[in-house]
Design a protein around this motif. Structure first.
Motif, PDB file in Angstrom:
ATOM      1  N   ARG A  45      -0.868   1.652  12.227  1.00  0.00           N
ATOM      2  CA  ARG A  45      -1.537   1.382  10.947  1.00  0.00           C
ATOM      3  C   ARG A  45      -0.769   2.085   9.831  1.00  0.00           C
ATOM      4  O   ARG A  45      -0.193   3.148  10.040  1.00  0.00           O
ATOM      5  CB  ARG A  45      -2.986   1.903  10.954  1.00  0.00           C
ATOM      6  CG  ARG A  45      -3.901   1.211  11.948  1.00  0.00           C
ATOM      7  CD  ARG A  45      -4.225  -0.206  11.502  1.00  0.00           C
ATOM      8  NE  ARG A  45      -4.955  -0.246  10.257  1.00  0.00           N
ATOM      9  CZ  ARG A  45      -6.294  -0.249  10.178  1.00  0.00           C
ATOM     10  NH1 ARG A  45      -7.031  -0.174  11.291  1.00  0.00           N
ATOM     11  NH2 ARG A  45      -6.899  -0.321   9.010  1.00  0.00           N
ATOM     12  N   ASN A  46      -0.723   1.476   8.674  1.00  0.00           N
ATOM     13  CA  ASN A  46      -0.046   2.098   7.541  1.00  0.00           C
ATOM     14  C   ASN A  46      -0.848   3.289   7.024  1.00  0.00           C
ATOM     15  O   ASN A  46      -2.081   3.284   7.058  1.00  0.00           O
ATOM     16  CB  ASN A  46       0.138   1.093   6.406  1.00  0.00           C
ATOM     17  CG  ASN A  46       1.134   0.000   6.741  1.00  0.00           C
ATOM     18  OD1 ASN A  46       2.075   0.227   7.502  1.00  0.00           O
ATOM     19  ND2 ASN A  46       0.939  -1.173   6.185  1.00  0.00           N
ATOM     20  N   SER A 102      -2.440   5.028   4.183  1.00  0.00           N
ATOM     21  CA  SER A 102      -2.867   4.622   2.845  1.00  0.00           C
ATOM     22  C   SER A 102      -2.466   5.667   1.805  1.00  0.00           C
ATOM     23  O   SER A 102      -2.191   6.827   2.137  1.00  0.00           O
ATOM     24  CB  SER A 102      -4.392   4.429   2.811  1.00  0.00           C
ATOM     25  OG  SER A 102      -5.049   5.672   2.964  1.00  0.00           O
ATOM     26  N   GLU A 107      -4.373   7.035  -0.397  1.00  0.00           N
ATOM     27  CA  GLU A 107      -5.393   8.086  -0.454  1.00  0.00           C
ATOM     28  C   GLU A 107      -5.181   9.118   0.651  1.00  0.00           C
ATOM     29  O   GLU A 107      -5.274  10.330   0.418  1.00  0.00           O
ATOM     30  CB  GLU A 107      -6.790   7.474  -0.341  1.00  0.00           C
ATOM     31  CG  GLU A 107      -7.221   6.624  -1.525  1.00  0.00           C
ATOM     32  CD  GLU A 107      -6.547   5.268  -1.545  1.00  0.00           C
ATOM     33  OE1 GLU A 107      -5.981   4.846  -0.510  1.00  0.00           O
ATOM     34  OE2 GLU A 107      -6.556   4.641  -2.631  1.00  0.00           O
TER      35      GLU A 107
END
Length: 225
Positions: free
Chosen positions: A39-40, A42, A44
């Motif tokens: 998963r990338n 994010s 945040e």
């Protein structure tokens, strides 16, 4: 920030994946997926991780679109460590993205403008390929050329050799892309009379980059990295 960078800064601080997930507001499996690249990471999460674990802001994701106000840019400059805004602390931002946003402003607070060469000195290993591409798309290469040249002069006086080595090819590329059109250093609303006055007294360096500005390395002496 890549998953590997996230894992590296976490482990450097001796924080377990379970502890880090809780601090970041994630589930442990989600954090695991980010660190392994499934998963990338994010923006945040990257910002929070940099704040918690001390990661380099140059590792934060880059986005050419956000435009922040003068006040926000000042607080971000303070968060990057600029001595002139030591009393301010905004969200951590990638210095390359910060420079693009600041240099693309039609008008920018003079005190913030003075901090731009400091950013180059403090973070010489930012993503120059990205920044050079983006400033050329906006015809802001003269502004970056002047700022980088000021940083280079400051490095010649007091800075580490690594800064000079990094800036040499950057300045060559900016020189090749230098525009003949006259501009200001983020002071486009100045009346014509003021622009003409500043043009008459500007430094040779400012004239070389076709910028109406009185900023020079003398103004930046207190903020050498």
């Amino acid at each position: 920030m890549t998953g590997l960078a996230l894992e590296t800064v976490r482990k450097r601080q001796g924080v377990s994946q379970v502890q880090a997930a809780k601090l970041l507001g994630l589930s442990q499996p989600m954090l695991s997926h980010m660190e392994t690249g499934k998963r990338n990471v994010s923006l945040e999460v990257a910002q929070r991780a940099a704040e918690l674990f001390g990661g380099e802001p140059t590792a934060l994701p880059l986005n050419p679109l956000p435009r922040h106000s003068d006040e926000t840019l000042a607080s971000e400059l303070g968060r990057l460590g600029y001595p002139g805004y030591a009393h301010l602390s905004g969200r951590l931002r990638n210095p390359a993205e910060f420079l693009l946003d600041a240099l693309d402003h039609s008008d920018l607070d003079v005190r913030t403008t003075e901090g731009l060469p400091w950013v180059v000195l403090k973070y010489p290993h930012l993503d120059w390929s990205w920044l050079l591409r983006e400033v050329k798309l906006r015809n802001r290469q003269n502004r970056l050329g002047f700022v980088a040249s000021l940083a280079n002069r400051m490095a010649l006086q007091n800075g580490p050799l690594v800064v000079l080595n990094v800036l040499e090819p950057v300045l060559r590329e900016l020189e090749d892309a230098r525009l003949a059109k006259e501009d200001t250093l983020c002071q486009e609303s100045w009346p014509l009379s003021r622009k003409q006055h500043v043009r008459a007294v500007r430094s040779k360096l400012a004239a070389h980059w076709n910028l109406d500005t009185r900023l020079s390395e003398v103004d930046l002496a207190n903020y050498v990295a």
